[in-house]
Design a protein around this motif. Structure first.
Motif, PDB file in Angstrom:
ATOM      1  N   ALA A  83      58.488   7.135 -63.808  1.00 40.55           N
ATOM      2  CA  ALA A  83      59.728   7.373 -64.559  1.00 40.55           C
ATOM      3  C   ALA A  83      60.914   6.673 -63.885  1.00 40.55           C
ATOM      4  O   ALA A  83      61.784   6.109 -64.567  1.00 40.55           O
ATOM      5  N   ARG A  84      60.955   6.692 -62.566  1.00 40.33           N
ATOM      6  CA  ARG A  84      62.018   5.969 -61.843  1.00 40.33           C
ATOM      7  C   ARG A  84      61.945   4.468 -62.167  1.00 40.33           C
ATOM      8  O   ARG A  84      62.966   3.808 -62.378  1.00 40.33           O
ATOM      9  N   TRP A  85      60.745   3.946 -62.177  1.00 36.68           N
ATOM     10  CA  TRP A  85      60.538   2.535 -62.509  1.00 36.68           C
ATOM     11  C   TRP A  85      61.024   2.241 -63.931  1.00 36.68           C
ATOM     12  O   TRP A  85      61.768   1.288 -64.163  1.00 36.68           O
ATOM     13  N   ASP A  86      60.614   3.058 -64.890  1.00 36.58           N
ATOM     14  CA  ASP A  86      60.997   2.840 -66.285  1.00 36.58           C
ATOM     15  C   ASP A  86      62.514   2.829 -66.453  1.00 36.58           C
ATOM     16  O   ASP A  86      63.082   1.955 -67.113  1.00 36.58           O
ATOM     17  N   LEU A  87      63.168   3.827 -65.868  1.00 33.84           N
ATOM     18  CA  LEU A  87      64.622   3.938 -66.003  1.00 33.84           C
ATOM     19  C   LEU A  87      65.330   2.751 -65.359  1.00 33.84           C
ATOM     20  O   LEU A  87      66.281   2.198 -65.919  1.00 33.84           O
ATOM     21  N   ALA A  88      64.864   2.352 -64.180  1.00 28.54           N
ATOM     22  CA  ALA A  88      65.493   1.223 -63.497  1.00 28.54           C
ATOM     23  C   ALA A  88      65.285  -0.074 -64.269  1.00 28.54           C
ATOM     24  O   ALA A  88      66.201  -0.892 -64.397  1.00 28.54           O
ATOM     25  N   LEU A  89      64.085  -0.251 -64.811  1.00 30.18           N
ATOM     26  CA  LEU A  89      63.778  -1.486 -65.525  1.00 30.18           C
ATOM     27  C   LEU A  89      64.632  -1.628 -66.777  1.00 30.18           C
ATOM     28  O   LEU A  89      65.205  -2.691 -67.039  1.00 30.18           O
ATOM     29  N   MET A  90      64.755  -0.551 -67.552  1.00 33.15           N
ATOM     30  CA  MET A  90      65.454  -0.683 -68.838  1.00 33.15           C
ATOM     31  C   MET A  90      66.968  -0.567 -68.705  1.00 33.15           C
ATOM     32  O   MET A  90      67.693  -0.811 -69.673  1.00 33.15           O
ATOM     33  N   THR A  91      67.475  -0.242 -67.513  1.00 32.91           N
ATOM     34  CA  THR A  91      68.928  -0.199 -67.309  1.00 32.91           C
ATOM     35  C   THR A  91      69.416  -1.389 -66.488  1.00 32.91           C
ATOM     36  O   THR A  91      70.545  -1.383 -65.996  1.00 32.91           O
ATOM     37  N   GLY A  92      68.573  -2.408 -66.325  1.00 33.65           N
ATOM     38  CA  GLY A  92      69.012  -3.643 -65.698  1.00 33.65           C
ATOM     39  C   GLY A  92      69.069  -3.636 -64.189  1.00 33.65           C
ATOM     40  O   GLY A  92      69.704  -4.511 -63.587  1.00 33.65           O
ATOM     41  N   LYS A  93      68.396  -2.687 -63.549  1.00 33.16           N
ATOM     42  CA  LYS A  93      68.454  -2.598 -62.093  1.00 33.16           C
ATOM     43  C   LYS A  93      67.331  -3.352 -61.395  1.00 33.16           C
ATOM     44  O   LYS A  93      67.274  -3.386 -60.170  1.00 33.16           O
ATOM     45  N   VAL A  94      66.418  -3.945 -62.176  1.00 34.98           N
ATOM     46  CA  VAL A  94      65.272  -4.627 -61.572  1.00 34.98           C
ATOM     47  C   VAL A  94      65.307  -6.121 -61.846  1.00 34.98           C
ATOM     48  O   VAL A  94      65.190  -6.933 -60.932  1.00 34.98           O
ATOM     49  N   VAL A  95      65.467  -6.501 -63.110  1.00 41.73           N
ATOM     50  CA  VAL A  95      65.445  -7.915 -63.473  1.00 41.73           C
ATOM     51  C   VAL A  95      66.694  -8.283 -64.268  1.00 41.73           C
ATOM     52  O   VAL A  95      67.431  -7.418 -64.757  1.00 41.73           O
TER      53      VAL A  95
ATOM     54  N   ALA B  68      68.970 -10.106 -67.402  1.00 39.22           N
ATOM     55  CA  ALA B  68      68.925  -9.974 -68.855  1.00 39.22           C
ATOM     56  C   ALA B  68      67.931 -10.959 -69.463  1.00 39.22           C
ATOM     57  O   ALA B  68      67.223 -10.643 -70.423  1.00 39.22           O
ATOM     58  N   GLU B  69      67.847 -12.153 -68.891  1.00 36.77           N
ATOM     59  CA  GLU B  69      66.898 -13.150 -69.404  1.00 36.77           C
ATOM     60  C   GLU B  69      65.457 -12.703 -69.180  1.00 36.77           C
ATOM     61  O   GLU B  69      64.608 -12.841 -70.075  1.00 36.77           O
ATOM     62  N   SER B  70      65.181 -12.150 -68.022  1.00 40.02           N
ATOM     63  CA  SER B  70      63.837 -11.648 -67.743  1.00 40.02           C
ATOM     64  C   SER B  70      63.507 -10.461 -68.643  1.00 40.02           C
ATOM     65  O   SER B  70      62.375 -10.321 -69.112  1.00 40.02           O
ATOM     66  N   TRP B  71      64.492  -9.600 -68.882  1.00 45.44           N
ATOM     67  CA  TRP B  71      64.292  -8.456 -69.782  1.00 45.44           C
ATOM     68  C   TRP B  71      63.949  -8.931 -71.191  1.00 45.44           C
ATOM     69  O   TRP B  71      63.081  -8.358 -71.852  1.00 45.44           O
TER      70      TRP B  71
END
Length: 244
Positions: free
Chosen positions: A177-189, A191-194
């Motif tokens: 869940a931490r991973w999911d939230l971070a990924l979809m709120t721009g904390k991992v990659v 905007a282009e990667s998203w």
């Protein structure tokens, strides 16, 4: 196989650092593999490379009971005939993700597990997540199988070398869940990667595969959905996100 979205994001982090391109050919690292000059990183992560899958998906056979190196598996399953012309079909291939994991190691200069730990797990506070832990170590869940209508029995795990970047992560639901939230709120990659992760791959004839990089991309009630299932001996996993 929820691991595959982590492997894809690892590759994207190297792309953002200018060390890798999604259009790099596999031949840059593995010139001996079949059609390596025609298969790109983006083909591996989208399961359109044509490399045959080494994992039987529903059981651990005798091959997987014996330890193997990633290199030996890649050479065994990616040096023969392709299942199809690259980019013309979608067919799930764990083999492609083993190749991706080795490329990530060569480009980053560190083992895949260490890359995950330093670039993803630790920064996101995923303290209960490990890559390929010893199944006998404290705190690692034990997998079980049930045959026909019989009782649950301890499952025999795959021997070392058989999961890797295709499915080697152990994690708690809270850490995912931490991973999911971070990924979809721009904390991992970026905007282009998203955008890459949320845009399904299209085949050479224009057909939509419904898959991007380690993620099934769909719609539910008009909302974007991102999901992926997985299985190894004794375990089933599923992760789904509705970013909206």
């Amino acid at each position: 196989s929820v691991t595959k979205q982590f492997a894809t994001v690892s590759a994207l982090l190297l792309v953002e650092a200018g060390k890798l391109s999604l259009d790099d050919r596999v031949s840059k690292w593995y010139p001996m593999l079949t059609r390596a000059g025609d298969i790109r990183i983006r083909d591996l992560v989208a399961h359109v490379s044509g490399y045959p899958d080494y994992y039987p998906l529903d059981f651990v056979d005798r091959r997987m009971a014996a330890p193997a190196t990633t290199e030996s598996i890649i050479r065994r399953y990616a040096t023969g005939p392709l299942d199809f012309e690259p980019g013309t079909r979608w067919s799930y291939s764990n083999t492609g993700f083993l190749i991706l994991g080795r490329i990530i190691e060569r480009v980053s200069g560190m083992p895949f597990g260490r890359f995950l730990e330093t670039r993803i797990f630790r920064p996101l506070g995923m303290r209960h997540t490990r890559f390929e832990p010893d199944p006998r170590s404290p705190g690692v869940a034990r997998g079980y199988n049930s045959w026909a209508l019989g009782p649950l029995e301890p499952a025999t795990p795959e021997a070392s070398g058989w999961t890797g970047a295709a499915g080697g992560i152990y994690a708690t639901a809270a850490d995912i869940a931490r991973w999911d939230l971070a990924l979809m709120t721009g904390k991992v990659v970026s905007a282009e990667s998203w955008r890459f992760l949320t845009t399904p791959r299209r085949l050479a004839d224009g057909r939509n595969t419904g898959y991007s990089g380690g993620l099934d991309v769909g719609q539910r009630n008009g909302w974007l959905t991102l999901s992926h299932g997985g299985a190894v001996s004794g375990f089933l996993a599923f992760n789904a996100v509705v970013p909206r």
